[in-house]
Design a protein around this motif. Sequence first.
Motif, PDB file in Angstrom:
ATOM      1  N   LEU A  34       0.831  -1.191   0.000  1.00  0.00           N
ATOM      2  CA  LEU A  34       0.000   0.000   0.000  1.00  0.00           C
ATOM      3  C   LEU A  34       0.869   1.246   0.000  1.00  0.00           C
ATOM      4  CD1 LEU A  34      -0.967  -2.177   2.422  1.00  0.00           C
ATOM      5  CD2 LEU A  34      -3.003  -0.764   2.313  1.00  0.00           C
ATOM      6  N   TYR A  36       0.574   5.287   1.350  1.00  0.00           N
ATOM      7  CA  TYR A  36      -0.164   6.253   2.149  1.00  0.00           C
ATOM      8  C   TYR A  36       0.452   7.617   1.933  1.00  0.00           C
ATOM      9  CZ  TYR A  36      -2.753   2.769   4.878  1.00  0.00           C
ATOM     10  OH  TYR A  36      -3.615   1.771   5.272  1.00  0.00           O
ATOM     11  N   LYS A  38       0.738  11.486   3.742  1.00  0.00           N
ATOM     12  CA  LYS A  38       0.567  12.120   5.051  1.00  0.00           C
ATOM     13  C   LYS A  38       0.884  13.613   4.962  1.00  0.00           C
ATOM     14  CE  LYS A  38       1.853  11.889   9.905  1.00  0.00           C
ATOM     15  NZ  LYS A  38       1.973  13.356  10.003  1.00  0.00           N
ATOM     16  N   ALA A  41       0.322  17.269  10.682  1.00  0.00           N
ATOM     17  CA  ALA A  41      -0.746  17.331  11.690  1.00  0.00           C
ATOM     18  C   ALA A  41      -1.950  16.454  11.338  1.00  0.00           C
ATOM     19  CB  ALA A  41      -1.202  18.766  11.920  1.00  0.00           C
ATOM     20  N   GLU A  42      -1.775  15.542  10.386  1.00  0.00           N
ATOM     21  CA  GLU A  42      -2.844  14.606  10.068  1.00  0.00           C
ATOM     22  C   GLU A  42      -2.296  13.184  10.087  1.00  0.00           C
ATOM     23  OE1 GLU A  42      -5.215  17.535   6.923  1.00  0.00           O
ATOM     24  OE2 GLU A  42      -4.790  15.449   6.404  1.00  0.00           O
ATOM     25  N   GLY A  43      -3.209  12.230  10.171  1.00  0.00           N
ATOM     26  CA  GLY A  43      -2.788  10.845  10.079  1.00  0.00           C
ATOM     27  C   GLY A  43      -2.568  10.437   8.631  1.00  0.00           C
ATOM     28  N   PRO A  44      -1.860   9.320   8.405  1.00  0.00           N
ATOM     29  CA  PRO A  44      -1.671   8.836   7.032  1.00  0.00           C
ATOM     30  C   PRO A  44      -3.016   8.516   6.389  1.00  0.00           C
ATOM     31  CG  PRO A  44      -0.205   7.713   8.566  1.00  0.00           C
ATOM     32  CD  PRO A  44      -1.177   8.472   9.390  1.00  0.00           C
ATOM     33  N   PHE A  46      -4.861   6.529   3.202  1.00  0.00           N
ATOM     34  CA  PHE A  46      -4.675   5.480   2.201  1.00  0.00           C
ATOM     35  C   PHE A  46      -4.808   6.047   0.797  1.00  0.00           C
ATOM     36  CE2 PHE A  46      -4.742   1.581   0.052  1.00  0.00           C
ATOM     37  CZ  PHE A  46      -5.859   1.523  -0.775  1.00  0.00           C
ATOM     38  N   PHE A  89       4.346   7.244   2.354  1.00  0.00           N
ATOM     39  CA  PHE A  89       4.845   6.024   2.987  1.00  0.00           C
ATOM     40  C   PHE A  89       4.405   4.815   2.178  1.00  0.00           C
ATOM     41  CE2 PHE A  89       6.460   7.626   6.969  1.00  0.00           C
ATOM     42  CZ  PHE A  89       5.700   8.750   7.254  1.00  0.00           C
ATOM     43  N   LEU A 104       0.501  -3.729   9.110  1.00  0.00           N
ATOM     44  CA  LEU A 104       1.363  -3.152   8.085  1.00  0.00           C
ATOM     45  C   LEU A 104       2.737  -2.820   8.635  1.00  0.00           C
ATOM     46  CD1 LEU A 104      -1.109  -0.655   6.370  1.00  0.00           C
ATOM     47  CD2 LEU A 104      -0.527  -2.982   5.672  1.00  0.00           C
ATOM     48  N   PHE A 106       5.824  -0.361   7.704  1.00  0.00           N
ATOM     49  CA  PHE A 106       5.991   0.869   6.933  1.00  0.00           C
ATOM     50  C   PHE A 106       7.448   1.160   6.619  1.00  0.00           C
ATOM     51  CE2 PHE A 106       1.939   3.125   6.741  1.00  0.00           C
ATOM     52  CZ  PHE A 106       1.162   2.384   7.619  1.00  0.00           C
ATOM     53  N   GLY A 107       7.649   1.814   5.483  1.00  0.00           N
ATOM     54  CA  GLY A 107       8.935   2.394   5.171  1.00  0.00           C
ATOM     55  C   GLY A 107       9.078   3.725   5.900  1.00  0.00           C
ATOM     56  N   GLY A 108      10.250   4.347   5.765  1.00  0.00           N
ATOM     57  CA  GLY A 108      10.532   5.575   6.488  1.00  0.00           C
ATOM     58  C   GLY A 108       9.932   6.832   5.879  1.00  0.00           C
TER      59      GLY A 108
END
Lengths: 116, 113
Positions: A34, A36, A38, A41-44, A46, A89, A104, A106-108
């Motif tokens: 997947l 994402y 970002k 100040a918000e979440g990731p 999709f 991400f 999941l 995640f990459g950096g």
Amino acid sequence: DQQVKQNSPSLSVQEGRISILNCDYTNSMFDYFLWYKKYPAEGPTFLISISSIKDKNEDGRFTVFLNKSAKHLSLHIVPSQPGDSAVYFCAASARRNNNAGNMLTFGGGTRLMVKP
Amino acid sequence: DSGVTQTPKHLITATGQRVTLRCSPRSGDLSVYWYQQSLDQGLQFLIQYYNGEERAKGNILERFSAQQFPDLHSELNLSSLELGDSALYFCASSSFSLNSPLHFGNGTRLTVT
């Protein structure tokens, strides 16, 4: 041990051009991938996903390519827009049969800057 | 709006203290996940619950614990806090479909002073 890696911490492209974000993974059990996006100040959020039975999935301006032999996936954004500027991400999952959902890895992240 | 609600948005506390972070999943989602993001790094998986039961554990410290309640909301408890625990803590939820993506809340920013 980083199982999912995004080797480019940042990427700058001109508005209207193609953005290509890359991701590599090491765990051969991963079979669902997947991307994402970002904003601060918000979440990731999709964006798009791909199963290991496919090598390409497209959704509007976003296309994800999967090369299983190279354990590599990429996200193409065409054409890039200033509103696409965010941290991207990639994430991977080894799906399980217990119907518990998809954990999941995640990459950096890669910070994309699209210049007007 | 992802439908996942996290409270509080910000939390400032001192070393040695204990805090509780709360998460309400999307309506209908049975799985809840907790992730930690430190210093603009990637998201590190902490723990997952499914319908009240712990299903997977990642790099979660023994000082941290979590639970999911019968109404499916989840709490992450962080105790004996250290400066290094300062981070963004994200909660996510998903349905039980194997191809269901995770939907994230906006996170709780924890600052330990």
